[in-house]
Write a protein that holds these residues in place. Structure first.
Motif: not given
Length: 572
Positions: A453-454, A460-462, A498-499, A503-504
């Motif tokens: 998941a991490q 997911r944020i690139g 997460g987020g 959020t990041a």
């Protein structure tokens, strides 16, 4: 085989129609008040006797002559439209001609009215279906008084299905508050069981009226923005003509009136004070309400919501009011255009500039004399020209640093304390939102024991991440602000929990901002103040914490009793 489809009796049709229009005490109050406003009323008195199911609404509007009174309660009768084409030129709150007729089906209806300049007033009682049953001359001031008695007397099941009297009165109050916000120039007196319940005094603007309705909010907690807007694309500007009920309320130009609660001063537990009105009527529009909530994103604490009232004046040909019997839901053309204008207006309201710095002003005669005496005595904070810096939006001047945490700043109205970390956090966050830049790093940053998941979250944020051995992962690029930090690995690990992208960005801004306890020289403090004032939402950090504390010069003068000393010395 006999047909099972049959025409309904006329009385059943009328009851169904009446049930759509009149479903509670609040709906009666709403319909009658809207008629009063359409008549140009500036003073409205509402009297209620809930246990007796009786309501009276009196106004100082233009009134009706005898001919109009005799037609007022017949089915589908109105003075506000004449043809189907008029449905696209609705300038009034009412136009269907159903309210009074529906009331004659569900209650006893009596109207007293006299036109402005008329010599006689008339009293008319109506029977079922709107026919006139009694006419007589009566003494009455110009305006109209409508009395509804024995509401739902012929529908006992309707009465039993309604909430308690206390709950209905709460709904009535909410209805009047909503209408009053859209018409701040009107004086309101509300009576319940022959006792005055509440009043609403007229105000020049909605922002000045709002504290009467929301007492926990002070005038200084609000910011009001009024904008004249260009025509939206693909629209034609419709010119209004001599409609008495609309001429004082709906501008022929497109305009936006916005009242927001400043996020560092007031907010709510629920989104119950995100309100939208169009052309004098409060409506439900999820698209525009969501636009408002999005514009306040990352300005409020978690699980808190803004106070915002938006009133749009739009050409009637852009609106279809026939979506809901109560006209609370509409079809609106050019929705994307209005969303863009609303976002820009909220950004303007939340900014800190010369146009919306709230200066404390003395209002009493003695205070003005004292202020003049202070100017002659050289006591002013900026005696040479106290207003010269207001022309410059970046009007804060760094003076000192306290505890290596707070920047003491002078501005023309007094002094501010600015917390350096969260001010810098706001600057970095908006920079990251505008330009999310990932840069390559050599050597790669090695992380240990990441869960699937991490890893997925970082991708997911690139971030480019790949296996590097047993329980090891190599990160090949990182957000640019983290490049110079020694704790880069810890920051990336924090991002992995997460987020979404925002959020990041908040996490990176917080991690990268100057820490409290860090010494800053004069130029560094001034640069931070200048950059911070130019942000879109400078009042709070992305977590919703207030960034600055203002101490106005007038408050300082009161605390140190400077006015008292000067007053004594001048014998005041």
């Amino acid at each position: 085989m006999a047909s099972t489809i049959q025409a309904l009796p006329t009385e059943v049709v009328y009851l169904i129609t009446a049930g759509e229009v009149i479903d509670s005490l609040a709906s009666v109050v709403r319909e009658l008040i809207e008629n009063s406003l359409d008549a140009g009323a500036t003073r409205i008195v509402v009297s209620l006797w809930p246990q007796q199911w009786r309501i009276r609404v009196a106004d100082n509007g233009c009134g009706m002559n005898l001919d109009d009174l005799q037609q007022a309660a017949t089915a589908h009768s109105t003075s506000k439209i004449r043809s189907s084409a008029d449905l696209w030129k609705i300038n009034s709150l009412g136009f269907r001609g159903e309210a009074l007729h529906s009331l004659t089906t569900l209650a006893n209806l009596e109207i007293l009215s006299r036109t402005v300049g008329g010599k006689l007033g008339w009293r008319i009682s109506y029977g079922n279906g709107g026919e006139v049953v009694q006419v007589e001359v009566t003494a009455i001031a110009p305006g109209t008084v409508v009395t509804v008695s024995h509401l739902f007397a012929n529908c006992s099941s309707r009465r039993q299905g309604l909430p308690t009297a206390a709950q209905q009165m709460k709904a009535v109050q909410a209805t009047i508050h909503q209408i009053a916000l859209c018409h701040p120039h009107v004086t309101w007196q509300i009576w319940q069981n022959d006792r005055q319940w509440f009043t609403i005094c007229p105000a020049a603007t909605t922002g000045q009226l709002l504290p009467q309705i929301l007492p926990q909010v002070r005038q200084g907690d609000l910011q009001e923005v009024k904008l004249e807007l260009p025509n939206p694309p693909n629209s034609s500007l419709l010119t209004l003509h001599s409609c008495t009920d609309a001429i004082n309320r709906v501008s022929p130009r497109y305009s936006l009136n916005l009242v927001v609660g400043l996020p560092d001063r007031c907010h709510r537990h629920r989104p119950d004070w995100v309100r939208v009105a169009i052309n004098g009527r409060m409506i439900k529009t999820p698209e525009l309400e969501q636009t408002i909530l999005s514009a306040f994103h990352r300005t409020l604490p978690r699980d808190r919501y803004p106070i915002c009232f938006l009133h749009l004046a739009i050409s009637p040909d852009q609106i279809n009011w026939n979506r809901n019997p109560a006209k609370t839901e509409i079809y609106l053309n050019e929705i994307i255009y209005w969303q863009e204008q609303i976002t820009q207006a909220i950004n303007q309201a939340l900014s800190i500039s010369s146009t919306n710095l709230k200066e404390a002003v003395h209002t009493t005669r003695v205070s003005k004399l004292l202020k003049a005496a202070e100017a002659k005595g050289g006591y002013n904070f900026n005696p040479q020209n106290p207003n010269k810096d207001y022309k410059n939006p970046n009007s804060l001047k760094a003076v000192a640093q306290v505890s290596n945490t707070y920047i003491v700043a002078e501005h023309p109205g007094g002094m501010w304390l600015v917390e350096q970390h969260i001010a810098h956090e706001r600057v970095l966050y908006e920079q990251l939102c505008d330009n999310w830049l990932l840069v390559s790093v050599e050597p790669a940053i090695i992380l240990y024991q990441l869960s699937p998941a991490q890893v997925s979250q970082l991708q997911r944020i690139g971030l480019e991440i790949e296996p590097f051995g047993e329980q090891l992962w190599a990160v090949r690029n990182i957000p640019a602000p983290l490049q110079q930090r020694d704790d880069c690995a810890e920051a990336i690990l924090e991002l992995s929990w997460g987020g979404d992208l925002q959020t990041a960005q908040v996490a990176v801004a917080c991690r990268s901002a100057i820490r409290n306890g860090t010494p800053m020289n004069q130029q560094e403090m001034q640069t931070l103040l200048d950059n911070w004032q130019r942000t879109r939402n400078p009042r709070t950090c992305p977590h919703g914490r207030p960034i600055y504390l203002s101490l106005e010069e007038s408050a300082l003068a009161r605390f140190f009793r400077r006015n008292w000393v000067i007053g004594k010395s001048h014998g005041i």
